[in-house]
Structures are given as structure tokens and as C-alpha cells.
Design a protein around this motif. Sequence first.
Motif, PDB file in Angstrom:
ATOM      1  N   ASP A  16     -44.499 -55.540 -99.426  1.00 32.30           N
ATOM      2  CA  ASP A  16     -44.672 -56.120-100.759  1.00 32.30           C
ATOM      3  C   ASP A  16     -45.559 -57.358-100.760  1.00 32.30           C
ATOM      4  N   VAL A  17     -45.613 -58.074 -99.647  1.00 30.81           N
ATOM      5  CA  VAL A  17     -46.458 -59.263 -99.567  1.00 30.81           C
ATOM      6  C   VAL A  17     -47.871 -58.908 -99.101  1.00 30.81           C
ATOM      7  N   VAL A  18     -47.981 -58.040 -98.097  1.00 29.74           N
ATOM      8  CA  VAL A  18     -49.294 -57.770 -97.518  1.00 29.74           C
ATOM      9  C   VAL A  18     -50.139 -56.825 -98.369  1.00 29.74           C
ATOM     10  N   LEU A  19     -49.530 -55.868 -99.060  1.00 26.91           N
ATOM     11  CA  LEU A  19     -50.318 -54.889 -99.809  1.00 26.91           C
ATOM     12  C   LEU A  19     -51.254 -55.532-100.830  1.00 26.91           C
ATOM     13  N   PRO A  20     -50.792 -56.475-101.655  1.00 31.16           N
ATOM     14  CA  PRO A  20     -51.722 -57.078-102.621  1.00 31.16           C
ATOM     15  C   PRO A  20     -52.817 -57.927-101.962  1.00 31.16           C
ATOM     16  N   LEU A  21     -52.555 -58.411-100.745  1.00 32.04           N
ATOM     17  CA  LEU A  21     -53.541 -59.236-100.048  1.00 32.04           C
ATOM     18  C   LEU A  21     -54.513 -58.418 -99.199  1.00 32.04           C
ATOM     19  N   ALA A  22     -54.214 -57.140 -99.006  1.00 31.85           N
ATOM     20  CA  ALA A  22     -55.032 -56.303 -98.124  1.00 31.85           C
ATOM     21  C   ALA A  22     -56.499 -56.209 -98.558  1.00 31.85           C
ATOM     22  N   PRO A  23     -56.812 -56.010 -99.848  1.00 31.36           N
ATOM     23  CA  PRO A  23     -58.237 -55.954-100.212  1.00 31.36           C
ATOM     24  C   PRO A  23     -58.985 -57.247 -99.873  1.00 31.36           C
ATOM     25  N   ALA A  24     -58.370 -58.387-100.134  1.00 29.80           N
ATOM     26  CA  ALA A  24     -59.012 -59.662 -99.803  1.00 29.80           C
ATOM     27  C   ALA A  24     -59.137 -59.825 -98.290  1.00 29.80           C
ATOM     28  N   ALA A  25     -58.140 -59.364 -97.558  1.00 35.41           N
ATOM     29  CA  ALA A  25     -58.201 -59.449 -96.092  1.00 35.41           C
ATOM     30  C   ALA A  25     -59.347 -58.595 -95.556  1.00 35.41           C
ATOM     31  N   MET A  26     -59.479 -57.398 -96.076  1.00 36.41           N
ATOM     32  CA  MET A  26     -60.567 -56.522 -95.622  1.00 36.41           C
ATOM     33  C   MET A  26     -61.928 -57.111 -95.981  1.00 36.41           C
ATOM     34  N   LYS A  27     -62.023 -57.692 -97.162  1.00 35.47           N
ATOM     35  CA  LYS A  27     -63.275 -58.341 -97.566  1.00 35.47           C
ATOM     36  C   LYS A  27     -63.594 -59.504 -96.623  1.00 35.47           C
ATOM     37  N   HIS A  28     -62.563 -60.284 -96.281  1.00 38.15           N
ATOM     38  CA  HIS A  28     -62.735 -61.424 -95.378  1.00 38.15           C
ATOM     39  C   HIS A  28     -63.202 -60.952 -93.996  1.00 38.15           C
ATOM     40  N   LEU A  29     -62.712 -59.805 -93.568  1.00 38.43           N
ATOM     41  CA  LEU A  29     -62.980 -59.321 -92.209  1.00 38.43           C
ATOM     42  C   LEU A  29     -64.224 -58.451 -92.085  1.00 38.43           C
ATOM     43  N   GLU A  30     -64.808 -58.025 -93.189  1.00 37.70           N
ATOM     44  CA  GLU A  30     -65.866 -57.018 -93.103  1.00 37.70           C
ATOM     45  C   GLU A  30     -67.111 -57.457 -92.336  1.00 37.70           C
ATOM     46  N   ASP A  31     -67.400 -58.730 -92.285  1.00 42.91           N
ATOM     47  CA  ASP A  31     -68.584 -59.186 -91.557  1.00 42.91           C
ATOM     48  C   ASP A  31     -68.261 -59.776 -90.188  1.00 42.91           C
ATOM     49  N   VAL A  32     -67.009 -59.632 -89.759  1.00 44.88           N
ATOM     50  CA  VAL A  32     -66.581 -60.175 -88.466  1.00 44.88           C
ATOM     51  C   VAL A  32     -66.672 -59.071 -87.419  1.00 44.88           C
ATOM     52  N   SER A  33     -67.328 -59.361 -86.320  1.00 45.67           N
ATOM     53  CA  SER A  33     -67.493 -58.387 -85.250  1.00 45.67           C
ATOM     54  C   SER A  33     -66.187 -58.181 -84.492  1.00 45.67           C
ATOM     55  N   LEU A  34     -65.843 -56.934 -84.236  1.00 43.33           N
ATOM     56  CA  LEU A  34     -64.648 -56.651 -83.433  1.00 43.33           C
ATOM     57  C   LEU A  34     -64.773 -57.214 -82.026  1.00 43.33           C
ATOM     58  N   ASP A  35     -65.984 -57.285 -81.517  1.00 44.79           N
ATOM     59  CA  ASP A  35     -66.208 -57.790 -80.160  1.00 44.79           C
ATOM     60  C   ASP A  35     -66.111 -59.306 -80.051  1.00 44.79           C
ATOM     61  N   ALA A  36     -66.201 -60.009 -81.176  1.00 49.43           N
ATOM     62  CA  ALA A  36     -66.173 -61.474 -81.140  1.00 49.43           C
ATOM     63  C   ALA A  36     -65.314 -62.023 -82.271  1.00 49.43           C
ATOM     64  N   MET A  37     -64.175 -61.403 -82.506  1.00 46.83           N
ATOM     65  CA  MET A  37     -63.315 -61.799 -83.607  1.00 46.83           C
ATOM     66  C   MET A  37     -62.577 -63.086 -83.256  1.00 46.83           C
ATOM     67  N   PRO A  38     -62.724 -64.120 -84.079  1.00 49.35           N
ATOM     68  CA  PRO A  38     -61.976 -65.355 -83.829  1.00 49.35           C
ATOM     69  C   PRO A  38     -60.466 -65.082 -83.883  1.00 49.35           C
ATOM     70  N   PRO A  39     -59.668 -65.882 -83.194  1.00 46.56           N
ATOM     71  CA  PRO A  39     -58.222 -65.628 -83.127  1.00 46.56           C
ATOM     72  C   PRO A  39     -57.536 -65.511 -84.485  1.00 46.56           C
ATOM     73  N   ALA A  40     -57.852 -66.356 -85.440  1.00 44.88           N
ATOM     74  CA  ALA A  40     -57.199 -66.281 -86.750  1.00 44.88           C
ATOM     75  C   ALA A  40     -57.529 -64.964 -87.447  1.00 44.88           C
ATOM     76  N   GLU A  41     -58.762 -64.527 -87.347  1.00 47.21           N
ATOM     77  CA  GLU A  41     -59.159 -63.264 -87.957  1.00 47.21           C
ATOM     78  C   GLU A  41     -58.528 -62.091 -87.214  1.00 47.21           C
ATOM     79  N   ALA A  42     -58.415 -62.180 -85.908  1.00 46.31           N
ATOM     80  CA  ALA A  42     -57.761 -61.117 -85.134  1.00 46.31           C
ATOM     81  C   ALA A  42     -56.302 -60.967 -85.558  1.00 46.31           C
ATOM     82  N   ARG A  43     -55.622 -62.074 -85.776  1.00 38.54           N
ATOM     83  CA  ARG A  43     -54.228 -62.012 -86.232  1.00 38.54           C
ATOM     84  C   ARG A  43     -54.135 -61.393 -87.631  1.00 38.54           C
ATOM     85  N   LEU A  44     -55.072 -61.734 -88.505  1.00 36.13           N
ATOM     86  CA  LEU A  44     -55.094 -61.136 -89.835  1.00 36.13           C
ATOM     87  C   LEU A  44     -55.342 -59.630 -89.731  1.00 36.13           C
ATOM     88  N   PHE A  45     -56.257 -59.239 -88.884  1.00 35.61           N
ATOM     89  CA  PHE A  45     -56.566 -57.818 -88.698  1.00 35.61           C
ATOM     90  C   PHE A  45     -55.345 -57.064 -88.174  1.00 35.61           C
TER      91      PHE A  45
END
Length: 114
Positions: A45-74
Motif C-alpha cells: 500500500d505504501v510502495v505501489l503509489p510511489l513506484a512510478p516516481a521511483a522508476m522515473k528516478h531510476l531510469e537514467d541510473v546505470s545498473l553498473d554504477a548505481m549509487p547505494p541509495a538508488e540501489a536500495r530504492l531499486f
Amino acid sequence: MPLNMLPQGFEELEPFQAYWGAPDTQTRRERREAATMDEIMAFYDVVLPLAPAAMKHLEDVSLDAMPPAEARLFELVLALAHVSMAVELHGAPRAPHTPYPHGVKLMNGPAHFG
């Protein structure tokens, strides 16, 4: 885990990081299967409404060089995929009519977050 471990704007997910922020598919599946539906729904119930914004935040982040905070969000977004099975398909933490615990182990997942 200390607060502020996720990118700004996703602070509401902090309480879920310790349990649902799993590093691999096997652990995410095991945690879903071990959780109660109340625990699953609280996260869902908490993560579902935030998922689109999370995906938008992560779309330009490389999987090979993901910062720790973004990796935790992913990891939390990946956990949403697991808990959505319980909520939207099974109506229970595990698939109906399947033995539990079982001996299924996912040995080799994808290279990133697998």
C-alpha cells in the motif's frame, strides 16, 4: 538501518528497507513467503503509489554504477514485483496448494540484483 538511506522523496519507504530491501531474487521470494498478508499489504500500500516516481528516478541510473541509495530504492521496487504476486494473484504469501517450506532455490539470477 539509519534513516535517510533512500533518495530524497522516498522517505516513506524507509521503514520497509530493512526487510523488503533484499539483494537478490531468492531472498525477496523467501521474505514474501515468510511474511504475513498484513505485512505484505502494509508494504504494498505504501510502495505501489510511489513506484512510478521511483522508476522515473531510476531510469537514467546505470545498473553498473548505481549509487547505494538508488540501489536500495531499486531493491524495494523489485520487492514490489514479488509482493504483487501475493496481493494480486495468490491472495496469500505463497501460491495456493503448494508445499511450504519447499526446497526450491534460485541459484543463478540475473547479474544485477538477481
